[in-house]
Design a protein around this motif. Structure first.
Motif, PDB file in Angstrom:
ATOM      1  N   GLY A 280       0.962  12.346   4.180  1.00 55.47           N
ATOM      2  CA  GLY A 280       0.400  11.421   5.225  1.00 55.47           C
ATOM      3  C   GLY A 280      -1.107  11.719   5.618  1.00 55.47           C
ATOM      4  O   GLY A 280      -1.751  12.113   4.769  1.00 55.47           O
TER       5      GLY A 280
ATOM      6  N   ARG B 258       0.714   3.856   9.420  1.00 61.93           N
ATOM      7  CA  ARG B 258       1.491   5.164   9.064  1.00 61.93           C
ATOM      8  C   ARG B 258       2.890   4.645   8.678  1.00 61.93           C
ATOM      9  O   ARG B 258       3.388   5.483   7.728  1.00 61.93           O
ATOM     10  N   ASP B 259       3.457   3.796   9.194  1.00 61.61           N
ATOM     11  CA  ASP B 259       4.853   3.118   8.579  1.00 61.61           C
ATOM     12  C   ASP B 259       4.582   2.888   7.143  1.00 61.61           C
ATOM     13  O   ASP B 259       5.474   3.137   6.420  1.00 61.61           O
TER      14      ASP B 259
ATOM     15  N   ARG C 112       4.711   6.094   5.250  1.00 61.42           N
ATOM     16  CA  ARG C 112       5.885   6.686   5.086  1.00 61.42           C
ATOM     17  C   ARG C 112       6.767   6.108   4.076  1.00 61.42           C
ATOM     18  O   ARG C 112       7.732   6.750   3.626  1.00 61.42           O
TER      19      ARG C 112
ATOM     20  N   GLU D  76       5.908   7.553   0.942  1.00 63.23           N
ATOM     21  CA  GLU D  76       6.508   8.724   0.747  1.00 63.23           C
ATOM     22  C   GLU D  76       7.881   9.012   0.286  1.00 63.23           C
ATOM     23  O   GLU D  76       8.388   9.749  -0.290  1.00 63.23           O
TER      24      GLU D  76
END
Length: 225
Positions: A132, A208-209, A212, A215
């Motif tokens: 992140g 950030r979404d 993610r 990820e």
């Protein structure tokens, strides 16, 4: 003896193999321009033994006989050369994380970014490879316990961080993984600096979404089986 996550068993042959891999990785940091001279350092953990680059010795001069090993308590168990001055930082990472290898550099672009922001802006989705948004550990004198503490705070939930006015630290299950994260972090910093340098535009950043989501995709990336 089963192979350790760091890349070798703990017998004499295993430690020698791990040392050779460590030296090769350290030399690569110089060849790839991530460090200058003897700056930066590399370590690898084999069970409760940590092999680490020595202080102030050019990497191209290291030989198999120069192996330096310490325990997790910092007590030297092999070698006559003095371990890197950043040993407290390396040991702190091994005690607090699942790391089996640590790479610390003074990479130019990453160091520059560390002086500008408290966290590397989400300029590219490969931030997901480091867990992140990459944080900047507040400045502390090199080789101190305070620096080690600051690094651990910055590493929470991450596999890499920037060190303010200093450089980078990344870790992984292997030397190859730790090194790859170091190279990715330097590249991310270079991209952000390059985009930010345009006088009439502000870089578009990811959320950030969005990171993610990447990820999740990375967990299944590559050859499986």
């Amino acid at each position: 003896m089963a192979e350790e996550p760091g890349g070798a068993g703990q017998g004499a042959d295993g430690l020698a193999q791990a040392w050779n891999a460590l030296v090769a990785t350290a030399r690569r940091t110089v060849a790839d321009g991530l460090v200058v001279g003897t700056s930066g350092n590399v370590s690898v953990r084999i069970r409760d033994t940590v092999l680490v680059t020595p202080s102030g010795v050019p990497y191209d001069e290291l030989t198999p006989d120069d192996l330096v090993a310490v325990g997790l308590d910092g007590e030297q168990s092999a070698g006559t050369l003095t371990p890197t001055s950043e040993l407290p930082m390396h040991l702190a990472v091994y005690r607090a994380t699942p790391a089996r290898a640590v790479v610390h550099t003074h990479a130019v672009h990453a160091t520059a970014v560390s002086t500008l922001v408290p966290e590397l802006p989400l300029i590219h989705y490969m931030a997901a490879a480091l867990g992140g948004p990459v944080r900047v550990a507040p400045y502390a004198t090199y080789g101190t316990e305070r620096l080690a503490e600051n690094v651990l705070d910055a590493l929470k939930g991450r596999t890499g961080c920037l060190l303010q006015n200093h450089g980078t630290l990344t870790y992984g299950d292997t030397l190859a993984a730790a090194y790859d994260r170091t190279a990715q972090l330097e590249w991310l910093c270079r991209v952000w600096l390059t985009a930010s340098a345009h006088p009439h535009h502000t870089p578009k950043l990811l959320t950030r979404d969005q990171v993610r989501e990447v990820e999740e995709k990375l967990r299944g990336y590559g050859q499986q089986g």
